[in-house]
Design a protein around this motif. Structure first.
Motif, short mmCIF file in Angstrom:
data_model
loop_
_atom_site.label_atom_id
_atom_site.label_comp_id
_atom_site.label_asym_id
_atom_site.label_seq_id
_atom_site.Cartn_x
_atom_site.Cartn_y
_atom_site.Cartn_z
N PRO A 1 0.82 -1.23 0.00
CA PRO A 1 0.00 0.00 0.00
C PRO A 1 0.85 1.27 0.00
N LYS A 2 2.12 1.17 0.37
CA LYS A 2 2.98 2.36 0.42
C LYS A 2 3.69 2.64 -0.90
N THR A 3 3.56 1.75 -1.86
CA THR A 3 4.27 1.95 -3.13
C THR A 3 3.71 3.17 -3.85
N LYS A 4 4.61 4.11 -4.18
CA LYS A 4 4.15 5.34 -4.84
C LYS A 4 4.70 5.45 -6.26
N LEU A 5 5.91 4.90 -6.46
CA LEU A 5 6.59 5.15 -7.73
C LEU A 5 7.41 3.92 -8.12
N ILE A 6 7.48 3.68 -9.42
CA ILE A 6 8.42 2.66 -9.92
C ILE A 6 9.25 3.27 -11.03
N LEU A 7 10.52 2.92 -11.06
CA LEU A 7 11.41 3.47 -12.08
C LEU A 7 11.82 2.41 -13.08
N PHE A 8 11.56 2.67 -14.34
CA PHE A 8 12.06 1.78 -15.39
C PHE A 8 13.09 2.54 -16.20
N ASN A 9 14.03 1.81 -16.75
CA ASN A 9 15.10 2.43 -17.52
C ASN A 9 15.52 1.43 -18.61
N SER A 10 15.07 1.73 -19.82
CA SER A 10 15.31 0.80 -20.93
C SER A 10 15.54 1.62 -22.20
N PRO A 11 16.70 1.44 -22.84
CA PRO A 11 17.85 0.61 -22.53
C PRO A 11 18.40 0.96 -21.14
N ASN A 12 18.86 -0.08 -20.48
CA ASN A 12 19.21 0.07 -19.07
C ASN A 12 20.68 0.42 -18.85
#
Ligand code: GLU
Length: 395
Positions: free
Chosen positions: A164-175
């Motif tokens: 429930p605390k998850t606010k943000l996810i970071l993706f980076n592609s090409p990584n």
């Protein structure tokens, strides 16, 4: 003696990519012949057509403060680029130009995160993501991966990491650092998980977008269900060999763009005016104008992989893009070579610096403690010599 610095700065780790580059510079100044494969910085000059645009801007007396979020003409050019390359529709009011993609990322985290919020970081991830989250008093939650999984996370892993605390996810592609590119299908499968959790925002760092060899990267904001909560980050440093010009930008929901402008307005104001004028030319240029650099990186990728695979103990995957290889070197852990005991990737990276005079970055900085990062944004000659030295030091 300890100085009365804030808890904020005391809790902030130094950037390990920049620290390794500084260390290499220091050793060079002492007379050591160090080959720097630590920094992700193209060794090309900025293309002439971009330099000319900057010179023209100087002569046209562009010297005043710019709008905090960037010149309208540049924001319009960025919208054209997003449509052309990424199939994303943005209006200029959704664009904010910043002093490098690093500032873009920092703006977004500062305007979205409250203390205690959780930020999901699929591993491996670029060093500064977790450091900036720390500055925001948010908690970084790593989602592990390995070379066997080709450094990608699965939908099940993503689902398991969400709270429930998850606010943000970071993706980076090409990584950066693995060079891996998520395919459209892989992103769609991850998007299906995110669709069930509408409180999570998504930052898609696409700074290496143009440096790809077989697979064209796909943009998360092009998935309709995620568009309203995705921030697309990009910049000119890598593809246009413009690291020092410091131009980054975001495309985002308007309310996030507005908040980033407010944040930036209190910290740095608008980005350098000359660099912004040149950026208009750069983002509108056909990608074919920078293909010669990508072709060269591809050649070097082949060389690095072939040479590293000749060294016993190096596990190497084939990166799809960016200009890094990220070998698993855990086979060396627990060994003593030439009087130095290697317990982890940091020891290994320091061993290479000391015994081979080659600067790399430990995978620990990227949330992948079995690996080291080698940047092949260096000349072929340097790459060959560096790997020869590594091989000799280890034998
Ligand atoms: N992004 C580059 C790297 O990872 C430049 C250094 C930095 O800002 O971290 O090497």
């Amino acid at each position: 003696m300890s100085h009365p610095l804030s808890d904020r700065i005391n809790s902030l780790p130094a950037s390990q990519t920049l620290a390794m580059a500084a260390k290499a510079r220091e050793l060079r100044a002492e007379g050591k012949d160090i080959i720097g494969l630590s920094l992700g910085e193209p060794d090309f000059n900025t293309p002439d057509f971009i330099k000319e645009a900057a010179v023209e801007a100087i002569h046209q007396d562009y010297n005043s403060y710019t709008p905090v979020d960037g010149y309208l003409e540049l924001k319009e050019a960025i919208c054209t680029k997003f449509k052309r390359d990424n199939a994303i529709e943005y209006k200029p009011s959704q664009i904010v130009v910043s002093t490098g993609a690093k500032q873009s990322i920092a703006n977004v985290m500062q305007v979205l995160l409250n203390p205690g919020d959780e930020v999901l970081l699929p591993c491996p991830y670029w060093v500064s993501y977790s450091a900036i989250a720390t500055l925001c008093e948010a908690k970084s939650i790593e989602i592990p991966s390995s070379i066997e999984a080709n450094f990608k996370i699965t939908p099940a892993q993503l689902e398991a990491a969400i709270t429930p605390k998850t606010k943000l996810i970071l993706f980076n592609s090409p990584n950066n650092p693995s060079g891996v590119i998520y395919t459209k299908e892989e992103y769609q499968a991850l998007a299906a998980v995110l669709e069930k959790h509408p409180q999570i925002y998504i930052m898609s760092d696409e700074i290496y977008e143009h440096i790809n060899y077989e697979t064209k990267p796909f943009s998360l904001a092009a998935i309709d269900s995620l568009y309203d909560r995705t921030i697309t980050v990009n910049g000119l440093a890598k593809a246009f060999a413009m690291t020092g010009w410091r131009i980054g930008y975001i495309g985002a929901p308007e309310w996030i763009a507005k908040a980033c402008t407010k944040m930036q307005g209190q910290i740095t104001s608008g980005t350098n005016c000359i660099a912004q004028r040149a950026a208009i030319t750069a983002v509108l240029a056909p990608v074919s104008k920078i293909q010669y650099m990508v072709d060269e990186f591809k050649t070097r990728r082949g060389i690095v992989i072939d040479l590293l695979r000749e060294i016993d103990g190096f596990k190497v995957n084939v990166p799809d893009g960016a200009f890094y290889v990220f070998p698993d070197v855990s086979a060396f852990f627990g060994k003593t070579i030439d009087g130095i005991t290697i317990n982890n990737a940091s020891d290994f990276s320091l061993f290479l610096l000391e015994k081979a005079n080659v600067a790399t970055v430990t995978g620990e900085a990227f949330g992948a403690p079995d690996c080291i990062r080698i940047s092949y944004a260096a000349s072929e000659l340097q790459i060959r010599e560096a790997i020869k030295r590594i091989k000799e030091a280890l034998s």
